[in-house]
Design an enzyme around this catalytic site. Structure first.
Site, PDB file in Angstrom:
ATOM      1  CG  HIS B 122      16.982   5.499  12.260  1.00  0.00           C
ATOM      2  ND1 HIS B 122      16.596   5.151  10.998  1.00  0.00           N
ATOM      3  CD2 HIS B 122      17.702   4.455  12.744  1.00  0.00           C
ATOM      4  CE1 HIS B 122      17.054   3.931  10.729  1.00  0.00           C
ATOM      5  NE2 HIS B 122      17.737   3.496  11.769  1.00  0.00           N
ATOM      6  CG  ASP B 199      11.469   6.841  15.146  1.00  0.00           C
ATOM      7  OD1 ASP B 199      11.094   5.725  15.576  1.00  0.00           O
ATOM      8  OD2 ASP B 199      12.521   7.007  14.494  1.00  0.00           O
ATOM      9  CD  GLN B 202      16.368   2.218  19.619  1.00  0.00           C
ATOM     10  OE1 GLN B 202      16.473   1.539  20.635  1.00  0.00           O
ATOM     11  NE2 GLN B 202      16.763   1.773  18.441  1.00  0.00           N
ATOM     12  CE  LYS B 225      14.959  -0.573  15.682  1.00  0.00           C
ATOM     13  NZ  LYS B 225      16.403  -0.729  15.559  1.00  0.00           N
ATOM     14  CB  CYS B 363      20.624   4.655  10.515  1.00  0.00           C
ATOM     15  SG  CYS B 363      20.901   3.001   9.893  1.00  0.00           S
TER      16      CYS B 363
HETATM   17  C1  LIG Z   1      15.025   5.674  16.302  1.00  0.00           C
HETATM   18  C2  LIG Z   1      14.852   4.721  15.171  1.00  0.00           C
HETATM   19  N1  LIG Z   1      14.012   5.014  14.162  1.00  0.00           N
HETATM   20  C3  LIG Z   1      13.805   4.172  13.147  1.00  0.00           C
HETATM   21  C4  LIG Z   1      14.452   2.959  13.056  1.00  0.00           C
HETATM   22  C5  LIG Z   1      14.187   2.074  11.889  1.00  0.00           C
HETATM   23  O1  LIG Z   1      13.605   0.886  12.319  1.00  0.00           O
HETATM   24  P1  LIG Z   1      13.385  -0.335  11.324  1.00  0.00           P
HETATM   25  O2  LIG Z   1      14.711  -0.562  10.660  1.00  0.00           O
HETATM   26  O3  LIG Z   1      12.982  -1.459  12.210  1.00  0.00           O
HETATM   27  O4  LIG Z   1      12.336   0.051  10.359  1.00  0.00           O
HETATM   28  C6  LIG Z   1      15.339   2.613  14.066  1.00  0.00           C
HETATM   29  C7  LIG Z   1      16.093   1.340  13.978  1.00  0.00           C
HETATM   30  O5  LIG Z   1      17.296   1.295  14.173  1.00  0.00           O
HETATM   31  C8  LIG Z   1      15.538   3.501  15.150  1.00  0.00           C
HETATM   32  O6  LIG Z   1      16.372   3.187  16.143  1.00  0.00           O
END
Ligand SMILES: Cc1ncc(COP(=O)(O)O)c(C=O)c1O
Lengths: 141, 405
Positions: B122, B199, B202, B225, B363
């Site tokens: 992401h 990270d 998910q 999430k 993203c």
């Molecule tokens: C794998 C991953 N990393 C980071 C993020 C970023 O999360 P947040 O927008 O809640 O900070 C997301 C959210 O879509 C994600 O799916």
């Protein structure tokens, strides 16, 4: 190909009572938009939305009655966005800068019951295109 | 204990909504999950009964708010199987958590040092490391993604060396659903002495976030999430690492002593919690995790696997559909493209039928480029989804296909 007038579009779309017919009309409008030269799909012409890309090429020509009018060629990689761009062009293409600035696009999309597509969350570039066209008109008045 | 999806659904008021007269089919759970009533209640109850600034006031409300807030920290500690509660830092979400670590890292790196991320990250777990490298002259390396949507482990092995200072990868890919072998990848990075961040944006929602088992130095996730509220998330860091990690955010709460020219930093966890924290949302996230943890974990996983298996089987039978991401280990996500139309078109026409999916680049622009697609349509599942909803998705997709043909 001449685009239908905004009045025709409002008439046509209000005739459909289910969403499928309405979107088929938009899809057909998208298919019937004049072709956009592949070579024009460049970074400078790109208005990027996060879901689909939109390209625009502005120009101008002389209208025997109105004087200088702005003409736009547009394209999108999503067919429904192309159709929605057709709706926008029906309203704003070959109009004088002042006509473009005076046109209330939000009211028009509300009349078509499609205002959701103009919402900033859509991220489809439609709103950015409208802003771009208005900006070009602003610079030309 | 077993798993009763109807009983679960009952607890989510939003699932009763209709869209244009059709029942909402919410399949955008990788973007954010819906919230059970108990989480909504916890938030309302906090503001109704004990809203107050934590750790500061000498009064009853401040005591109560602080107690609930710190209790939520304990819940997170247990959920992550973290050794210590002081290692659990409240943040606004995954993105902020990674920024805190990346900004510290930028101060620790030297020119020529190497940082490794992956081709499926992401942007939150990519752009941050790019910036840390730019700031320090370090070099960013990327683990490539295979055609099936897995991380190329041989390429990863080849990237690791004694210049590798930091490795970051996703537990589960939000765009593909790939479950990465985080434990093995962490062990390899540790052999060259690198710090590891997982990270878990998910991964946490599937309840696999055991930081001691994984062996990483940092694990981050977002509350929203994981059936919790937006605006709150977690940075877990190993105490020995966090203790000396350079701070990024400075201000109130995070200091020990302040003179006009100099300051010293507070102890963990406060060292990284500058300013007034998001108390109400932290308490509600604690409630979400309490609620989620009380479910039968194996039954939850079995249910989610059944949803994905069913969706995958239907997708494989669907003319014109290509699944993006066919990793052997996958959870929660079916990403796809249709020959007949752009993902944005699919999204519009599914929405008109009450089906909520996400379309776009998720993203993860480099990943979309890797698969040579402008984006995908993504159906992502949570514990309250049903097999009937998966069927509804494919009925609706048939209509999309015929309209776009
Ligand atoms: C794998 C991953 N990393 C980071 C993020 C970023 O999360 P947040 O927008 O809640 O900070 C997301 C959210 O879509 C994600 O799916």
């Amino acid at each position: 190909m001449a685009l239908p007038s905004t009045e025709d579009i409002v008439d046509d779309l209000s005739f459909f009572d289910d969403w499928e017919d309405k979107y088929k009309y938009i899809i057909d409008l998208g298919k019937s938009l004049p072709e956009f030269d592949e070579a024009w799909r460049t970074q400078e012409r790109l208005v990027k939305g996060c879901q689909s890309s939109v390209w625009i090429q502005p120009g101008n020509e002389q209208d025997p009655l109105k004087g200088e009018v702005l003409v736009f060629s547009v394209d999108s990689d999503a067919i429904i966005v192309r159709g929605l761009l057709g709706l926008v062009l029906a309203a704003l293409n070959k109009k004088t800068p002042q006509e473009i600035l005076d046109f209330d696009i939000t009211a028009y999309f509300e009349e078509l019951d499609l205002e959701r597509h103009l919402s900033p969350t859509r991220g489809n570039g439609l709103r950015s295109i409208v802003n771009r066209i208005k900006g070009i008109a602003q610079a030309a008045v | 204990m077993s798993f009763d999806v109807a009983a679960i659904r009952e607890q989510f008021p939003i699932l009763k909504r209709e869209i244009d007269g059709k029942p909402l089919v919410y399949l955008d759970n990788a973007a954010t999950t819906q919230k059970p009533q108990c989480v909504i209640d916890a938030l309302v109850d906090y503001y109704t009964t004990c809203n107050s600034n934590v750790h500061r006031g000498a009064h009853r409300l401040a005591d109560e708010a602080t107690r609930r807030f710190e209790n939520a920290r304990d819940i997170v500690k247990v959920f992550l199987n973290a050794p210590k509660r002081e290692e659990v830092i409240w943040t606004s979400g995954t993105t902020e958590s990674i920024n805190i670590v990346a900004n510290g890292l930028g101060q620790l790196l030297s020119p020529g040092d190497e940082v490794i991320t992956t081709g499926m990250d992401h942007h939150a777990n990519l752009v941050t490391w790019q910036q840390a490298c730019k700031a320090s002259g370090a070099i960013l390396k990327t683990v490539p993604v295979t055609d099936d949507g897995e991380l190329d482990q041989a390429a990863y092995d080849a990237l690791l060396n004694d210049k590798t200072k930091f490795v970051a990868f996703p537990h589960v890919s939000n765009a593909l659903g790939t479950v990465n072998p985080v434990k093995a990848m962490t062990a390899k990075a540790k052999q060259v002495g690198a710090w590891v961040l997982v990270d878990g944006a998910q991964g946490a929602a599937h309840g696999w976030a055991d930081v001691q088992d994984i062996g990483c130095d940092f694990y981050v996730f977002s509350g929203h999430k994981l059936y919790g509220p937006m605006g709150v998330g977690i940075l877990w860091g190993r105490e020995s690492v966090l203790e000396s990690w350079p701070v990024w955010r400075t201000g109130g709460e995070m200091i020990a002593t302040v003179t006009l020219q100099e300051s010293t930093w507070n102890v963990l966890p406060y060292r990284f919690e500058a300013g007034t924290p998001n108390v109400g949302d932290a308490i509600a996230l604690g409630e979400a995790i309490r609620w989620f943890s009380a479910l039968d974990h194996d039954a939850v996983i079995a249910h989610e696997e059944a949803l994905l298996d069913h969706a995958t089987a239907l997708a494989k039978d669907f003319d014109g559909l290509t699944i993006i991401g066919n990793a052997k280990e996958k959870i929660g996500v079916l990403s796809f493209v249709l020959d007949q139309g752009h993902p944005a078109d699919i999204g519009f026409l599914l929405d008109r039928q009450g089906i909520a999916v996400r379309t776009g680049d998720h993203c993860a622009q480099p990943l979309m480029a890797r698969f040579n697609v402008p984006g995908t349509a993504r159906a992502s599942f949570a514990i309250y989804n049903t097999i009937e909803e998966v069927d509804a998705l494919f009925v609706a997709l048939r209509k999309v296909r015929s309209m776009l043909a």
